[in-house]
Design a protein around this motif. Structure first.
Motif, PDB file in Angstrom:
ATOM      1  N   GLU A 145       9.141 138.403   6.479  1.00  0.00           N
ATOM      2  CA  GLU A 145      10.469 137.998   6.015  1.00  0.00           C
ATOM      3  C   GLU A 145      10.762 138.874   4.874  1.00  0.00           C
ATOM      4  O   GLU A 145      11.833 139.282   4.694  1.00  0.00           O
ATOM      5  CB  GLU A 145      10.599 136.545   5.661  1.00  0.00           C
ATOM      6  CG  GLU A 145      10.585 135.923   6.829  1.00  0.00           C
ATOM      7  CD  GLU A 145      10.715 134.356   6.900  1.00  0.00           C
ATOM      8  OE1 GLU A 145      11.757 133.968   6.594  1.00  0.00           O
ATOM      9  OE2 GLU A 145       9.612 133.630   6.479  1.00  0.00           O
ATOM     10  N   GLY A 183      16.855 140.919   5.578  1.00  0.00           N
ATOM     11  CA  GLY A 183      16.618 139.723   4.635  1.00  0.00           C
ATOM     12  C   GLY A 183      16.345 138.487   5.388  1.00  0.00           C
ATOM     13  O   GLY A 183      16.145 138.574   6.659  1.00  0.00           O
ATOM     14  N   SER A 184      15.691 137.475   4.849  1.00  0.00           N
ATOM     15  CA  SER A 184      15.342 136.367   5.364  1.00  0.00           C
ATOM     16  C   SER A 184      16.945 135.243   5.081  1.00  0.00           C
ATOM     17  O   SER A 184      17.376 135.194   4.281  1.00  0.00           O
ATOM     18  CB  SER A 184      14.160 135.872   4.711  1.00  0.00           C
ATOM     19  OG  SER A 184      14.299 134.525   4.934  1.00  0.00           O
ATOM     20  N   ASN A 185      16.745 134.367   6.181  1.00  0.00           N
ATOM     21  CA  ASN A 185      18.076 133.463   6.216  1.00  0.00           C
ATOM     22  C   ASN A 185      17.422 132.017   5.371  1.00  0.00           C
ATOM     23  O   ASN A 185      18.340 131.155   5.232  1.00  0.00           O
ATOM     24  CB  ASN A 185      18.429 133.012   7.484  1.00  0.00           C
ATOM     25  CG  ASN A 185      17.199 132.422   8.593  1.00  0.00           C
ATOM     26  OD1 ASN A 185      16.148 132.065   7.866  1.00  0.00           O
ATOM     27  ND2 ASN A 185      17.669 132.106   9.777  1.00  0.00           N
ATOM     28  N   TRP A 186      16.190 132.122   4.582  1.00  0.00           N
ATOM     29  CA  TRP A 186      16.040 130.838   4.031  1.00  0.00           C
ATOM     30  C   TRP A 186      14.958 131.281   2.841  1.00  0.00           C
ATOM     31  O   TRP A 186      14.920 130.331   1.840  1.00  0.00           O
ATOM     32  CB  TRP A 186      15.240 129.800   4.743  1.00  0.00           C
ATOM     33  CG  TRP A 186      13.738 130.050   5.169  1.00  0.00           C
ATOM     34  CD1 TRP A 186      13.517 130.872   6.365  1.00  0.00           C
ATOM     35  CD2 TRP A 186      12.724 129.841   4.863  1.00  0.00           C
ATOM     36  NE1 TRP A 186      12.269 130.957   6.537  1.00  0.00           N
ATOM     37  CE2 TRP A 186      11.682 130.003   5.352  1.00  0.00           C
ATOM     38  CE3 TRP A 186      12.514 128.926   3.610  1.00  0.00           C
ATOM     39  CZ2 TRP A 186      10.461 129.862   5.287  1.00  0.00           C
ATOM     40  CZ3 TRP A 186      11.173 128.693   3.255  1.00  0.00           C
ATOM     41  CH2 TRP A 186      10.041 129.132   4.242  1.00  0.00           C
ATOM     42  N   ASP A 209      13.780 132.662  -0.687  1.00  0.00           N
ATOM     43  CA  ASP A 209      14.516 133.124  -1.662  1.00  0.00           C
ATOM     44  C   ASP A 209      13.987 134.548  -2.236  1.00  0.00           C
ATOM     45  O   ASP A 209      12.666 134.720  -2.236  1.00  0.00           O
ATOM     46  CB  ASP A 209      14.445 131.946  -2.711  1.00  0.00           C
ATOM     47  CG  ASP A 209      14.918 130.735  -2.677  1.00  0.00           C
ATOM     48  OD1 ASP A 209      16.137 130.666  -2.530  1.00  0.00           O
ATOM     49  OD2 ASP A 209      14.253 129.737  -2.094  1.00  0.00           O
ATOM     50  N   ARG A 241      11.404 124.706   4.761  1.00  0.00           N
ATOM     51  CA  ARG A 241      12.698 125.272   4.798  1.00  0.00           C
ATOM     52  C   ARG A 241      13.772 124.191   4.502  1.00  0.00           C
ATOM     53  O   ARG A 241      14.785 124.478   3.524  1.00  0.00           O
ATOM     54  CB  ARG A 241      12.983 125.753   6.121  1.00  0.00           C
ATOM     55  CG  ARG A 241      14.549 126.471   6.105  1.00  0.00           C
ATOM     56  CD  ARG A 241      14.716 127.235   7.388  1.00  0.00           C
ATOM     57  NE  ARG A 241      16.004 127.820   7.670  1.00  0.00           N
ATOM     58  CZ  ARG A 241      16.186 128.281   8.797  1.00  0.00           C
ATOM     59  NH1 ARG A 241      15.386 128.968   9.662  1.00  0.00           N
ATOM     60  NH2 ARG A 241      17.594 129.065   8.800  1.00  0.00           N
TER      61      ARG A 241
END
Length: 232
Positions: free
Chosen positions: A145, A151-154, A156, A41
């Motif tokens: 995720e 959504g994911s916070n990292w 793409d 990450r």
């Protein structure tokens, strides 16, 4: 025939696998997995690499990565990830030496035809290995995720996934359905052989496209088009 070096292209997705040295265990405890993901990450942004999918297995990792304009970022990311994990394990066990194979394997992936297929291949690894019956039960892959509608916070969002629907709910539902479709033997063989041989994960049109860009024609055997999420 001369051996073709690793092909890495800017802004194209690459299916990458790195294995433990002599297939040794590289993730022995939950903290090992957590540290690797934390490093991934952090370092992906440092080296300008997008992470579309991942699966951490006991003795190897599968990653779906897209370097930016600088192709060097992909190799730098893999080197930094391996170095951090090795230092941590050596400190923990009071040992020295390498943790990973010196050379990772990679294959450039055709975005419109094979990107989702590679994501599915990666996220179904624990199911094929009989470590779990459902992809969603495995905590060390990107699947949870990916289908999280918040959504994911990292992680793409890859173009193939984005094209599945107009909103996160539709995309998540379509991808879940895609994961449940049977993967053909031809699709599995193509993905595996492309990775093992450093060839392209794509069809003949993709071979032509990459030949035009690089001046190198990278042929492969056993080509076939995987079913998409919209095909029955």
């Amino acid at each position: 025939m001369p051996r073709i070096g690793r092909v890495v292209l800017p802004n194209y997705p690459h299916h990458v696998v790195q294995r433990g040295h002599n297939r040794q265990v590289v993730f022995a405890a939950d903290e090992d997995y957590r540290r690797y993901l934390a490093d991934l990450r952090e370092l992906k942004d440092a080296f300008g690499v997008k992470v579309y999918a991942y699966c951490l297995m006991t003795n190897h990792v599968h990653l779906l990565l897209a370097p930016g304009d600088s192709v060097a970022g992909l190799g730098q990311l893999m080197k930094a990830l391996a170095a951090r994990a090795t230092r941590y394990r050596n400190r923990l066990e009071g040992r020295s030496g390498t943790l990973w194979e010196s050379r990772y394997k990679s294959s450039v992936v055709q975005t419109d035809t094979y990107l989702l297929a590679c994501s599915r291949y990666i996220e179904l690894n624990p199911v094929r290995a009989r470590m779990t019956s459902e992809a969603g039960d495995y905590p060390w892959s990107s699947y949870r995720e990916r289908i999280n509608t918040a959504g994911s916070n990292w992680l793409d969002v890859d173009p193939g996934f984005l094209a599945l629907g107009q909103d996160p709910i539709e995309r998540s539902a379509r991808y879940e359905a895609f994961m449940k479709q049977a993967t053909t033997a031809d699709e599995l063989r193509l993905i595996r052989e492309a990775l093992q041989r450093g060839q392209l994960t794509g069809n003949s049109r993709f071979v032509d496209e990459i030949a035009h860009i690089t001046g190198i024609r990278i042929e492969q055997r056993g080509q076939g088009r995987p079913r998409t999420c919209r095909e029955k």
